[in-house]
Design a protein around this motif. Sequence first.
Motif, PDB file in Angstrom:
ATOM      1  N   ASP A 150     -24.162  -7.334  11.104  1.00 33.18           N
ATOM      2  CA  ASP A 150     -24.289  -8.023   9.814  1.00 33.18           C
ATOM      3  C   ASP A 150     -23.231  -7.521   8.830  1.00 33.18           C
ATOM      4  OD1 ASP A 150     -26.404  -6.002  10.615  1.00 33.18           O
ATOM      5  OD2 ASP A 150     -26.408  -5.669   8.450  1.00 33.18           O
ATOM      6  N   GLY A 151     -23.002  -6.218   8.836  1.00 30.21           N
ATOM      7  CA  GLY A 151     -22.012  -5.656   7.907  1.00 30.21           C
ATOM      8  C   GLY A 151     -20.620  -6.183   8.183  1.00 30.21           C
TER       9      GLY A 151
ATOM     10  N   ASN B 105     -29.060  -6.531  12.320  1.00 35.26           N
ATOM     11  CA  ASN B 105     -30.085  -5.478  12.442  1.00 35.26           C
ATOM     12  C   ASN B 105     -30.514  -4.968  11.062  1.00 35.26           C
ATOM     13  OD1 ASN B 105     -28.010  -3.816  11.638  1.00 35.26           O
ATOM     14  ND2 ASN B 105     -27.814  -2.726  13.576  1.00 35.26           N
TER      15      ASN B 105
ATOM     16  N   TRP C 223     -29.176  -3.621   8.564  1.00 32.84           N
ATOM     17  CA  TRP C 223     -28.523  -2.508   7.884  1.00 32.84           C
ATOM     18  C   TRP C 223     -27.077  -2.334   8.359  1.00 32.84           C
ATOM     19  CZ3 TRP C 223     -30.711  -0.029   3.855  1.00 32.84           C
ATOM     20  CH2 TRP C 223     -32.097  -0.191   3.678  1.00 32.84           C
ATOM     21  N   ALA C 224     -26.218  -1.982   7.419  1.00 32.49           N
ATOM     22  CA  ALA C 224     -24.863  -1.530   7.750  1.00 32.49           C
ATOM     23  C   ALA C 224     -24.808  -0.080   7.235  1.00 32.49           C
ATOM     24  CB  ALA C 224     -23.822  -2.397   7.073  1.00 32.49           C
TER      25      ALA C 224
HETATM   26 MG   LIG Z   1     -26.018  -3.866  10.965  1.00 32.80          MG
END
Ligand SMILES: [Mg+2]
Length: 374
Positions: A173-174, A202, A204-205
């Motif tokens: 995602d980041g 997921n 979070w980055a």
């Molecule tokens: Mg992530």
Amino acid sequence: MGASQPAGDVDPSTLLPPAEPVHLLDPDGTYHEDPDHPVDLDDDQLRMLYRHMVVTRKVDREAINLQRQGQLGVYASLLGQEAAQVGGAFALSEEDWVFPSYREMGAAVTRGVDTGKMLHLFRGTWLSDHDPYEHHFALYSIPIGTQALHAAGFAMGAKFDDNPIVTMAYFGDGATSEGDPHEAMTFAGVFKAPVVFFVQNNQWAISVPLDQQTAAPTLAHKAVGYGMPGHHCDGNDVLATYAVTRKAVDRARSGAGPALIEALTYRMEAHTTSDDPSRYRTRQEEEEAAKTDPIVRYKLFLEKEGLLDADLGEQVEAEAAAEATRMRDEIYEAPHGDPMELFEHVYVDDTGHFERQREVLATELAARDGEVSA
Ligand SMILES: [Mg+2]
Ligand SMILES: Cc1ncc(C[n+]2csc(CCOP(=O)(O)OP(=O)(O)O)c2C)c(N)n1
């Protein structure tokens, strides 16, 4: 020439992700058929998905242990993301290529890559010890999102060669807010490169949550801007992940161009073994996420379908344990690298600054060796 000519000839509504993520398996293992996302797998293949997820979880845990024992410098766990990685990779043919980030042990297991060889990167001795051409699995990319460019370029090369392969780039995602995936997707959209961009969201980055990463309704919506279909699926549902990826892969292979998949999942472990997630997320959030464990759900499904009994379950566990032991032995037997090698492949001509750093490290190592032998 009209000032407001649209650049594309596609109806944007055909590219939009579905209102709800594609979901075929409930947490209790109940399967819901979806005619738009058929699961064209036989019983052995359905069992194989389970095997890959169980082996992945076992070797992932073992890699964390190896880091704790000082055998690895660092390790990035994929705990909780097994269905996303295995389901996605399972939708590819042997000739297709995977371009992973640094968290893709599940995709490696699915492709048959030697897990021990993969870990050399985290031991700091070599980029990896596997041959990318053997299983069409590229080296891990540590710089965020760079592999998206590799995948797009490789796909374009294959298209020029009339080689009917598809490439798949896994990223997080980041990474979607980095320049490289943006450039890769823009390019792939324009030139209809046969590449599937697979985002494991997921949540979070490292310590940055999704809501600080993007203002888009979902990451899958970004696909519309690149002129490719956006898919959105429950990434903890291995059948949904497989079926969605299969659709995108088949379309890319047919010459219709790339796709972006967002698989919703959760990073249940720390970002890497160097990270402490208690600094930025709550225990309650982690406990909630654990309730959507992808392996538990899939096991319940197989049992309901009569495809997995206690004997077979034990056999898979034993196979996973044997694979983890084999991986551990490979790492135990691997040499420790020479830290001075750090300086070997950076500059053609040393800078003065660099030379000083080399001397500092050499002095520190000599002092340490003196302490060890004293
Ligand atoms: Mg992530
Ligand atoms: C170009 C670049 N910038 C920053 C970093 C440091 N970094 C390592 S992992 C990470 C977060 C990546 O998050 P995400 O893309 O969501 O992938 P995940 O780790 O969650 O799988 C960052 C910023 C890096 N490796 N490369």
